[in-house]
Design a protein around this motif. Sequence first.
Motif, short mmCIF file in Angstrom:
data_model
loop_
_atom_site.label_atom_id
_atom_site.label_comp_id
_atom_site.label_asym_id
_atom_site.label_seq_id
_atom_site.Cartn_x
_atom_site.Cartn_y
_atom_site.Cartn_z
N UNK A 11 0.90 -1.21 0.69
CA UNK A 11 0.34 -0.09 -0.28
C UNK A 11 0.66 0.89 0.21
N UNK A 12 1.96 1.62 0.64
CA UNK A 12 3.07 2.30 0.58
C UNK A 12 3.34 2.28 -0.80
N UNK A 13 3.96 1.38 -1.19
CA UNK A 13 4.67 1.42 -2.44
C UNK A 13 3.96 2.23 -3.49
N UNK A 14 2.75 2.00 -3.83
CA UNK A 14 1.67 1.92 -4.53
C UNK A 14 1.41 3.14 -4.53
N UNK A 15 1.25 4.09 -3.44
CA UNK A 15 0.65 5.06 -3.12
C UNK A 15 2.14 6.04 -3.11
N UNK A 16 3.52 6.01 -3.50
CA UNK A 16 4.50 6.38 -3.49
C UNK A 16 4.85 7.30 -1.61
N UNK A 17 4.44 6.42 -1.13
CA UNK A 17 4.55 6.75 0.18
C UNK A 17 5.67 6.44 1.04
N UNK A 18 5.80 6.69 2.48
CA UNK A 18 6.88 6.43 3.12
C UNK A 18 6.78 6.05 4.53
N UNK A 19 6.20 4.46 4.84
CA UNK A 19 5.07 3.74 6.04
C UNK A 19 6.32 3.18 6.83
N UNK A 20 7.14 3.31 8.43
CA UNK A 20 7.45 2.19 9.07
C UNK A 20 6.22 1.78 9.96
N UNK A 21 6.58 0.65 9.89
CA UNK A 21 6.15 -0.48 9.74
C UNK A 21 6.16 -1.24 11.22
N UNK B 268 11.45 -0.84 -4.40
CA UNK B 268 10.99 -0.20 -3.44
C UNK B 268 12.07 0.14 -1.64
N UNK B 269 12.37 1.29 -1.59
CA UNK B 269 13.66 0.58 -0.38
C UNK B 269 12.74 0.62 1.12
N UNK B 270 13.82 -0.25 2.10
CA UNK B 270 13.35 -0.94 2.93
C UNK B 270 14.65 -0.63 3.79
N UNK B 271 14.58 -0.30 5.27
CA UNK B 271 15.01 -0.22 6.09
C UNK B 271 14.20 -1.16 7.34
N UNK B 272 15.56 -2.37 7.69
CA UNK B 272 15.37 -2.48 8.81
C UNK B 272 15.88 -1.96 10.01
N UNK B 273 15.08 -1.78 11.06
CA UNK B 273 15.26 -1.07 12.29
C UNK B 273 14.50 -2.35 13.27
N UNK B 274 14.80 -1.98 14.26
CA UNK B 274 14.72 -3.11 15.88
C UNK B 274 13.71 -3.07 15.86
N UNK B 275 12.81 -4.39 15.51
CA UNK B 275 11.08 -4.45 15.47
C UNK B 275 10.67 -3.23 14.51
N UNK B 276 10.80 -3.24 13.67
CA UNK B 276 10.19 -2.65 12.77
C UNK B 276 10.88 -2.38 10.91
N UNK B 277 10.07 -2.31 10.60
CA UNK B 277 10.44 -2.45 8.72
C UNK B 277 9.89 -0.73 8.40
N UNK B 278 10.77 -0.01 7.77
CA UNK B 278 10.17 1.05 6.90
C UNK B 278 10.50 0.50 6.10
N UNK B 279 8.90 1.35 5.29
CA UNK B 279 9.25 1.27 3.39
C UNK B 279 8.80 2.21 2.78
N UNK B 280 9.79 2.59 1.31
CA UNK B 280 9.41 3.28 1.32
C UNK B 280 10.01 3.87 -0.57
N UNK B 281 8.98 4.32 -1.25
CA UNK B 281 8.92 4.04 -2.95
C UNK B 281 8.59 6.04 -3.42
N UNK B 282 10.10 6.50 -3.83
CA UNK B 282 9.73 7.98 -4.21
C UNK B 282 10.45 7.73 -5.33
#
Length: 427
Positions: A250-260, A280-294
Motif C-alpha cells: 500500500x505504501x509502495x503503490x502510493x509513493x509513500x513512506x511507512x514504518x511498519x 522499493x526502499x526497505x530499511x530494517x530497524x529493531x522491531x520495525x521495517x520502513x518502506x519507502x517508494x520515491x
Amino acid sequence: MDRILIRGGNRLQGRIFISGAKNAALTLMPCALLTDEPLTLRNLPRLADVDSFGHLLNQLGASTAIEGSRPEDFGRVMTIRAGRLTSTEAPYDIVRKMRASILVLGPLIGRAGEATVSLPGGCAIGNRPIDLHLKAMEAMGAEIELAAGYVKAVAPGGRLPGGRVSFPVVSVGATENALMAAVTARGGTVIENAAREPEIVDLCNCLVAMGASISGIGTETLEIEGRDRLHGATYAVMPDRIEAGSYACAAAITGGSVELAGAEANDMRATIAALVEAGVSVEEGKGSIKVSADGPLRPITLSTAPFPGFATDMQAQFMAMLCKADGASVLTETIFENRYMHVPELARMGADITVTGRSAVVRGVAGLVGAQVMATDLRASMSLIIAGLAAEGETQVSRVYHLDRGYERLEEKLSAVGADIERIGDG
C-alpha cells in the motif's frame, strides 16, 4: 452489508502498528485443548476468524476470557481453559465459516483419543483437500472414517502410539495438526518434509512452553517425544508478516513512506526481496521495517512457494502494486489453482492483466480509476484496497466481511497514515 469507500490519490506516510498474526493465532488457540490448565495468549488480533474459533472452542467445552483489553488497544489477551471437554465434535455450522477449524482435529485426538470434525470451509480459492491431515493421523495410529461430510478419527486404546509422518508435499495445516496430535502420543513421532513457515515455529515454541518435547524446530524434519500431559502457559502471538507485507504494498503503490512497527524482517525475507527488486526502499530497524517508494516501480517476476519462498498470501497484494509498475510483471501461483479471482475486479479499475493457467502477466498502466468492486476472498480483498488507494476517484469495495477475517481495524490504520478511507453501511 458494509462497504469500504476509498478516495484515492493520497500518499501514505507515518507509522502502522502490526497486529498479531492471524494465521499464528488460529494455530495457537487449539493448543488449549491439549491441557486442562489455562493457556493465555497475548497480542491476539481482533478478527472475525479469531472470534469464530473462540466460539468453536466454547462448543467443545473450553472457556474463553478476554483480560485487560481496552477498546482502543489493538492486541487482546485471551485466556482459554479446557478443564473438561464436553464434546469432541466440531459442528458444520461453525466449521463451514473457516478452514482453520480443521486444526482442532489433532489436539482433540491427542487429548480425548477421538474427534469428529466437519469438513472445513473458508475462502473459495481452490481445492484445498485435507487428505494430508488424515494420512498424518493414520501414520500416528488413528483410525479414520469419512461419513456425511464429517471426519471421525479414533485413537485405539484412547491414545495415539506415534509414528513416522512423511508428507509428499509441504502442507502448513497438516504439519500443524500432526504436531498437536504428536505431542501427547505414547511414543515418538518424526515429521518429514514439514512446513517451515514462521507460524509453524511459533506453534512449536508455544507447545514447548506448555511442556512438549520437539526438536528440529524451523527445519523440514521435526522429532516429537510424546508427553503424558501438557501444562498451561502464557505466550505472545508473533507479528503478522502478511499484514506487514500488505501495508508495504500500500505504501509502495502510493509513493509513500511507512514504518511498519512491530514487523519482523526475518519472517519476511522473500517479501522484502521482492519489494526491493520492484524498486522499493526497505530499511530494517529493531522491531520495525520502513518502506519507502520515491521513484517509479519496476516490473518483476514472482512465483509463490512454501516458506522460505514467496508466500501465496502475498500474491494478490503484489499484483495490485505491480499494476502501477513501469513495464510487464509475471506472477505464477503454484500453491492454489484458483487464486486469481481478483483479476476481473482489478480490470474494472483499469488494470491490464492477462491470466494463462497459473500465470498472470501484469502490464503496468499510467493510472487506475475508482470503481465499484467486489471482494472474493481475504487477500483478494486487500488487493482491491491497495489498488483503490492509488486510483483516481472513488472506489467502493463490497463484501468486506472477508477483510474483517484477516485485517484488524484496517480503515483506522490506513487513515492514520493519510488514506481517505471509511466504512459505510447500506442503510
